[in-house]
Structures are given as C-alpha cells and as structure tokens.
Design a protein around this motif. Structure first.
Motif, PDB file in Angstrom:
ATOM      1  N   VAL A  19       0.737  -1.298   0.089  1.00  0.00           N
ATOM      2  CA  VAL A  19      -0.011  -0.114  -0.059  1.00  0.00           C
ATOM      3  C   VAL A  19       0.866   1.150   0.113  1.00  0.00           C
ATOM      4  O   VAL A  19       0.678   2.142  -0.798  1.00  0.00           O
ATOM      5  CB  VAL A  19      -1.039  -0.162   1.227  1.00  0.00           C
ATOM      6  CG1 VAL A  19      -1.716   1.257   1.325  1.00  0.00           C
ATOM      7  CG2 VAL A  19      -1.980  -1.212   0.898  1.00  0.00           C
ATOM      8  N   THR A  20       2.122   1.284   0.705  1.00  0.00           N
ATOM      9  CA  THR A  20       2.862   2.457   0.743  1.00  0.00           C
ATOM     10  C   THR A  20       3.468   2.504  -0.609  1.00  0.00           C
ATOM     11  O   THR A  20       3.672   3.817  -1.169  1.00  0.00           O
ATOM     12  CB  THR A  20       3.901   2.237   1.902  1.00  0.00           C
ATOM     13  OG1 THR A  20       3.360   1.804   3.377  1.00  0.00           O
ATOM     14  CG2 THR A  20       5.134   3.452   1.905  1.00  0.00           C
ATOM     15  N   LEU A  21       3.890   1.491  -1.384  1.00  0.00           N
ATOM     16  CA  LEU A  21       4.572   1.654  -2.435  1.00  0.00           C
ATOM     17  C   LEU A  21       3.570   2.221  -3.664  1.00  0.00           C
ATOM     18  O   LEU A  21       3.681   2.898  -4.436  1.00  0.00           O
ATOM     19  CB  LEU A  21       5.094   0.376  -2.964  1.00  0.00           C
ATOM     20  CG  LEU A  21       5.687   0.197  -4.160  1.00  0.00           C
ATOM     21  CD1 LEU A  21       6.748   1.082  -4.499  1.00  0.00           C
ATOM     22  CD2 LEU A  21       6.113  -1.369  -4.654  1.00  0.00           C
ATOM     23  N   ARG A  22       2.143   1.796  -3.501  1.00  0.00           N
ATOM     24  CA  ARG A  22       1.191   2.014  -4.352  1.00  0.00           C
ATOM     25  C   ARG A  22       1.077   3.551  -4.169  1.00  0.00           C
ATOM     26  O   ARG A  22       0.836   4.327  -5.082  1.00  0.00           O
ATOM     27  CB  ARG A  22      -0.314   1.358  -4.066  1.00  0.00           C
ATOM     28  CG  ARG A  22      -1.316   1.745  -4.928  1.00  0.00           C
ATOM     29  CD  ARG A  22      -2.293   1.297  -4.607  1.00  0.00           C
ATOM     30  NE  ARG A  22      -2.900   1.579  -3.410  1.00  0.00           N
ATOM     31  CZ  ARG A  22      -3.879   0.981  -2.648  1.00  0.00           C
ATOM     32  NH1 ARG A  22      -4.349  -0.278  -3.346  1.00  0.00           N
ATOM     33  NH2 ARG A  22      -4.282   1.164  -1.561  1.00  0.00           N
ATOM     34  N   HIS A  23       0.945   3.945  -3.103  1.00  0.00           N
ATOM     35  CA  HIS A  23       1.027   5.480  -2.592  1.00  0.00           C
ATOM     36  C   HIS A  23       2.033   6.361  -3.273  1.00  0.00           C
ATOM     37  O   HIS A  23       1.676   7.349  -3.857  1.00  0.00           O
ATOM     38  CB  HIS A  23       0.712   5.706  -1.117  1.00  0.00           C
ATOM     39  CG  HIS A  23      -0.552   5.485  -0.760  1.00  0.00           C
ATOM     40  ND1 HIS A  23      -1.760   5.820  -1.096  1.00  0.00           N
ATOM     41  CD2 HIS A  23      -0.793   4.622   0.341  1.00  0.00           C
ATOM     42  CE1 HIS A  23      -2.791   5.428  -0.423  1.00  0.00           C
ATOM     43  NE2 HIS A  23      -2.322   4.607   0.696  1.00  0.00           N
ATOM     44  N   VAL A  24       3.047   5.920  -3.193  1.00  0.00           N
ATOM     45  CA  VAL A  24       4.411   6.553  -3.708  1.00  0.00           C
ATOM     46  C   VAL A  24       4.453   6.575  -5.158  1.00  0.00           C
ATOM     47  O   VAL A  24       4.499   7.689  -5.734  1.00  0.00           O
ATOM     48  CB  VAL A  24       5.738   5.951  -3.127  1.00  0.00           C
ATOM     49  CG1 VAL A  24       7.010   6.206  -3.879  1.00  0.00           C
ATOM     50  CG2 VAL A  24       5.938   6.294  -1.566  1.00  0.00           C
ATOM     51  N   MET A  25       4.004   5.321  -5.718  1.00  0.00           N
ATOM     52  CA  MET A  25       4.139   5.442  -7.212  1.00  0.00           C
ATOM     53  C   MET A  25       2.779   6.193  -7.763  1.00  0.00           C
ATOM     54  O   MET A  25       2.913   6.766  -8.781  1.00  0.00           O
ATOM     55  CB  MET A  25       3.961   3.847  -7.643  1.00  0.00           C
ATOM     56  CG  MET A  25       5.361   3.101  -7.314  1.00  0.00           C
ATOM     57  SD  MET A  25       5.661   1.570  -7.938  1.00  0.00           S
ATOM     58  CE  MET A  25       5.690   1.989  -9.696  1.00  0.00           C
ATOM     59  N   ALA A  26       1.657   6.203  -7.110  1.00  0.00           N
ATOM     60  CA  ALA A  26       0.450   6.619  -7.619  1.00  0.00           C
ATOM     61  C   ALA A  26       0.809   8.226  -7.622  1.00  0.00           C
ATOM     62  O   ALA A  26       0.489   9.083  -8.420  1.00  0.00           O
ATOM     63  CB  ALA A  26      -0.877   6.423  -6.727  1.00  0.00           C
ATOM     64  N   ALA A  27       1.468   8.832  -6.555  1.00  0.00           N
ATOM     65  CA  ALA A  27       1.928  10.501  -6.632  1.00  0.00           C
ATOM     66  C   ALA A  27       2.813  10.757  -7.556  1.00  0.00           C
ATOM     67  O   ALA A  27       2.817  11.952  -8.322  1.00  0.00           O
ATOM     68  CB  ALA A  27       2.819  10.662  -5.443  1.00  0.00           C
TER      69      ALA A  27
END
Length: 108
Positions: free
Chosen positions: A90-98
């Motif tokens: 989930v953290t990686l998803r947030h970083v990449m989505a940003a």
C-alpha cells in the motif's frame, strides 16, 4: 529469473565505484537479466545512481529489496530503479501513484 549471487552483487557494487569491469561484464554475459540487491547496508546506501547506470549499460535491470518506507522508495525511483520489493504494498502504491506510475483501475 535468477539474480546474481553475492559475488555478482559485489562486482556490480565495485564497478559503481569505478573498479574493474571484467566481473560485471561476465555477469551480464551469463544471461542474468536482473541484479536483485539490498537497497542499503545499514545506514549506507547500497544502490547508487552509478550502480544503476553501470548495470543498465550492460543490459541488467536493478531491483532493490526490502524497501518498506516511502523515503527510500522515492530515492530509489529518483535514481532510476527498475523494481522495488516491499512488505508494504500500500505504501509503494501511494508513492508510485503520486508519480503517476501506478495504473488506475478502469471502469468496465
């Protein structure tokens, strides 16, 4: 897909410091597609811009493990890392989505 053994990883790291290229060239010649390495050794970054650049010059992708915090994820993405292994998806998803790097779901 298999990553390089510890000696291969150290050859990549030595090359990033301007050391001899013979081991790195031999590693790439084995058909290995990717160097899967720790993102750091304690407080010392293992993956550097030059490490990634030298691996890419030889056609090797670089994946870093195990990266669970957003700061190091951002740093690695800034350096041009090809893959991040994490326990915190989930953290990686947030970083990449940003960064517009995470695909958005499409309506069917």
């Amino acid at each position: 897909m298999h990553g390089p053994r510890p000696r291969g990883v150290m050859a990549l790291r030595a090359r990033s410091y301007g050391g001899p290229t013979a081991k790195l060239v031999r590693l790439a010649a084995t058909g290995v597609a990717c160097a899967q390495v720790p993102y750091g050794l304690g407080p010392v970054p293992f993956v550097t811009e030059s490490f990634i650049a030298h691996a890419h010059e030889l056609g090797l992708k670089v994946h870093a493990w195990t990266v669970n915090e957003p700061g190091p994820m951002d740093r690695l993405l800034d350096l041009g890392i090809d893959g991040i292994m994490t326990d915190e998806l989930v953290t990686l998803r947030h970083v990449m989505a940003a960064r517009d790097l995470w695909p958005q779901p499409t309506a069917s």
